[in-house]
Design a protein around this motif. Structure first.
Motif, PDB file in Angstrom:
ATOM      1  N   PRO A  24      33.048 -38.912 -31.405  1.00  0.00           N
ATOM      2  CA  PRO A  24      34.075 -38.196 -32.176  1.00  0.00           C
ATOM      3  C   PRO A  24      34.142 -36.700 -31.854  1.00  0.00           C
ATOM      4  CG  PRO A  24      32.854 -39.683 -33.597  1.00  0.00           C
ATOM      5  CD  PRO A  24      32.159 -39.685 -32.264  1.00  0.00           C
ATOM      6  N   ASP A  25      33.010 -36.099 -31.477  1.00  0.00           N
ATOM      7  CA  ASP A  25      32.981 -34.675 -31.143  1.00  0.00           C
ATOM      8  C   ASP A  25      32.989 -34.436 -29.631  1.00  0.00           C
ATOM      9  OD1 ASP A  25      30.456 -35.612 -30.583  1.00  0.00           O
ATOM     10  OD2 ASP A  25      29.400 -33.990 -31.602  1.00  0.00           O
ATOM     11  N   TRP A  26      33.535 -35.383 -28.870  1.00  0.00           N
ATOM     12  CA  TRP A  26      33.504 -35.326 -27.418  1.00  0.00           C
ATOM     13  C   TRP A  26      34.064 -34.025 -26.856  1.00  0.00           C
ATOM     14  CZ3 TRP A  26      37.194 -34.805 -23.626  1.00  0.00           C
ATOM     15  CH2 TRP A  26      36.755 -35.031 -22.323  1.00  0.00           C
ATOM     16  N   SER A  27      35.122 -33.501 -27.441  1.00  0.00           N
ATOM     17  CA  SER A  27      35.746 -32.295 -26.880  1.00  0.00           C
ATOM     18  C   SER A  27      34.805 -31.096 -26.899  1.00  0.00           C
ATOM     19  CB  SER A  27      37.045 -31.956 -27.617  1.00  0.00           C
ATOM     20  OG  SER A  27      36.787 -31.680 -28.972  1.00  0.00           O
ATOM     21  N   GLU A  28      33.839 -31.073 -27.817  1.00  0.00           N
ATOM     22  CA  GLU A  28      32.866 -29.975 -27.855  1.00  0.00           C
ATOM     23  C   GLU A  28      31.579 -30.324 -27.108  1.00  0.00           C
ATOM     24  OE1 GLU A  28      33.575 -30.824 -31.572  1.00  0.00           O
ATOM     25  OE2 GLU A  28      35.502 -29.877 -31.168  1.00  0.00           O
ATOM     26  N   THR A  29      31.123 -31.571 -27.174  1.00  0.00           N
ATOM     27  CA  THR A  29      29.804 -31.942 -26.654  1.00  0.00           C
ATOM     28  C   THR A  29      29.828 -32.734 -25.356  1.00  0.00           C
ATOM     29  OG1 THR A  29      29.731 -34.031 -27.861  1.00  0.00           O
ATOM     30  CG2 THR A  29      28.895 -32.070 -29.013  1.00  0.00           C
ATOM     31  N   HIS A  30      30.940 -33.379 -25.052  1.00  0.00           N
ATOM     32  CA  HIS A  30      31.077 -34.287 -23.903  1.00  0.00           C
ATOM     33  C   HIS A  30      30.126 -35.476 -23.993  1.00  0.00           C
ATOM     34  CE1 HIS A  30      33.967 -31.744 -21.894  1.00  0.00           C
ATOM     35  NE2 HIS A  30      33.240 -30.734 -22.321  1.00  0.00           N
ATOM     36  N   ARG A  31      29.696 -35.797 -25.209  1.00  0.00           N
ATOM     37  CA  ARG A  31      28.820 -36.949 -25.426  1.00  0.00           C
ATOM     38  C   ARG A  31      29.639 -38.226 -25.533  1.00  0.00           C
ATOM     39  NH1 ARG A  31      24.637 -34.537 -29.948  1.00  0.00           N
ATOM     40  NH2 ARG A  31      23.595 -33.109 -28.513  1.00  0.00           N
ATOM     41  N   ALA A  45      24.608 -38.174 -23.058  1.00  0.00           N
ATOM     42  CA  ALA A  45      25.067 -36.787 -22.978  1.00  0.00           C
ATOM     43  C   ALA A  45      24.838 -36.238 -21.578  1.00  0.00           C
ATOM     44  CB  ALA A  45      24.307 -35.935 -23.988  1.00  0.00           C
ATOM     45  N   PRO A  46      25.694 -35.281 -21.178  1.00  0.00           N
ATOM     46  CA  PRO A  46      25.482 -34.666 -19.867  1.00  0.00           C
ATOM     47  C   PRO A  46      24.150 -33.916 -19.852  1.00  0.00           C
ATOM     48  CG  PRO A  46      27.428 -33.739 -20.956  1.00  0.00           C
ATOM     49  CD  PRO A  46      26.839 -34.745 -21.869  1.00  0.00           C
ATOM     50  N   GLY A  67      17.423 -39.908 -32.708  1.00  0.00           N
ATOM     51  CA  GLY A  67      17.791 -38.543 -32.368  1.00  0.00           C
ATOM     52  C   GLY A  67      17.449 -38.188 -30.933  1.00  0.00           C
ATOM     53  N   PRO A  68      17.858 -36.975 -30.507  1.00  0.00           N
ATOM     54  CA  PRO A  68      17.672 -36.558 -29.117  1.00  0.00           C
ATOM     55  C   PRO A  68      16.210 -36.593 -28.682  1.00  0.00           C
ATOM     56  CG  PRO A  68      19.160 -35.075 -30.235  1.00  0.00           C
ATOM     57  CD  PRO A  68      18.587 -35.984 -31.287  1.00  0.00           C
ATOM     58  N   SER A  69      16.013 -37.028 -27.461  1.00  0.00           N
ATOM     59  CA  SER A  69      14.688 -37.053 -26.851  1.00  0.00           C
ATOM     60  C   SER A  69      14.862 -36.953 -25.347  1.00  0.00           C
ATOM     61  CB  SER A  69      13.946 -38.334 -27.218  1.00  0.00           C
ATOM     62  OG  SER A  69      14.627 -39.454 -26.698  1.00  0.00           O
ATOM     63  N   LYS A  70      13.782 -36.731 -24.662  1.00  0.00           N
ATOM     64  CA  LYS A  70      13.833 -36.636 -23.199  1.00  0.00           C
ATOM     65  C   LYS A  70      13.938 -38.035 -22.603  1.00  0.00           C
ATOM     66  CE  LYS A  70      13.039 -32.244 -22.163  1.00  0.00           C
ATOM     67  NZ  LYS A  70      13.764 -31.457 -21.237  1.00  0.00           N
ATOM     68  N   SER A  71      14.816 -38.191 -21.674  1.00  0.00           N
ATOM     69  CA  SER A  71      14.893 -39.423 -20.884  1.00  0.00           C
ATOM     70  C   SER A  71      15.093 -38.992 -19.444  1.00  0.00           C
ATOM     71  CB  SER A  71      16.049 -40.314 -21.345  1.00  0.00           C
ATOM     72  OG  SER A  71      17.292 -39.774 -20.965  1.00  0.00           O
ATOM     73  N   ARG A  77      27.161 -41.904 -16.423  1.00  0.00           N
ATOM     74  CA  ARG A  77      26.974 -42.207 -17.849  1.00  0.00           C
ATOM     75  C   ARG A  77      26.789 -43.704 -18.064  1.00  0.00           C
ATOM     76  NH1 ARG A  77      32.232 -40.061 -17.759  1.00  0.00           N
ATOM     77  NH2 ARG A  77      33.790 -41.694 -17.848  1.00  0.00           N
ATOM     78  N   GLN A  78      27.367 -44.528 -17.195  1.00  0.00           N
ATOM     79  CA  GLN A  78      27.207 -45.978 -17.315  1.00  0.00           C
ATOM     80  C   GLN A  78      25.766 -46.403 -17.046  1.00  0.00           C
ATOM     81  OE1 GLN A  78      29.666 -44.459 -15.600  1.00  0.00           O
ATOM     82  NE2 GLN A  78      31.585 -45.200 -16.472  1.00  0.00           N
TER      83      GLN A  78
END
Length: 96
Positions: A24-31, A45-46, A67-71, A77-78
């Motif tokens: 939903p917030d793609w325009s700000e986060t590109h997630r 996420a990029p 929540g966010p973590s290191k991967s 993205r696929q």
């Protein structure tokens, strides 16, 4: 909040309907989100820090419930979503 564990069969059935969609917030986060049955399973996420013109060096993922973590960094993205779903399947079907 921890997700309720699922049987392997139920989890795989849910994965059949999973799709990669803009957050939903793609325009700000590109997630992007991997969504199934109205629930976000994975966030993609990029990843920044590379030498490209935009500064991106690929894509990272994390389990939406944790929540966010290191991967590791994935080229698309696929592929990041696929790697995240494999971990989600192991996580959601883990023994008690």
């Amino acid at each position: 909040m921890a997700a309720k564990r699922m049987t392997d069969r139920a989890a795989r059935t849910l994965l059949e309907s999973a799709e990669l969609v803009k957050a939903p917030d793609w325009s700000e986060t590109h997630r992007w989100h991997v969504v199934a049955d109205g629930k976000t399973l994975i966030v993609v996420a990029p990843s920044y820090g590379g030498a490209s013109r935009t500064g991106r060096n690929g894509w990272r993922w994390w389990l939406a419930d944790l929540g966010p973590s290191k991967s590791s960094v994935h080229p698309t993205r696929q592929t990041a979503a696929t790697a995240g779903l494999a971990v989600w399947l192991r996580w959601i079907t883990r023994p008690a």
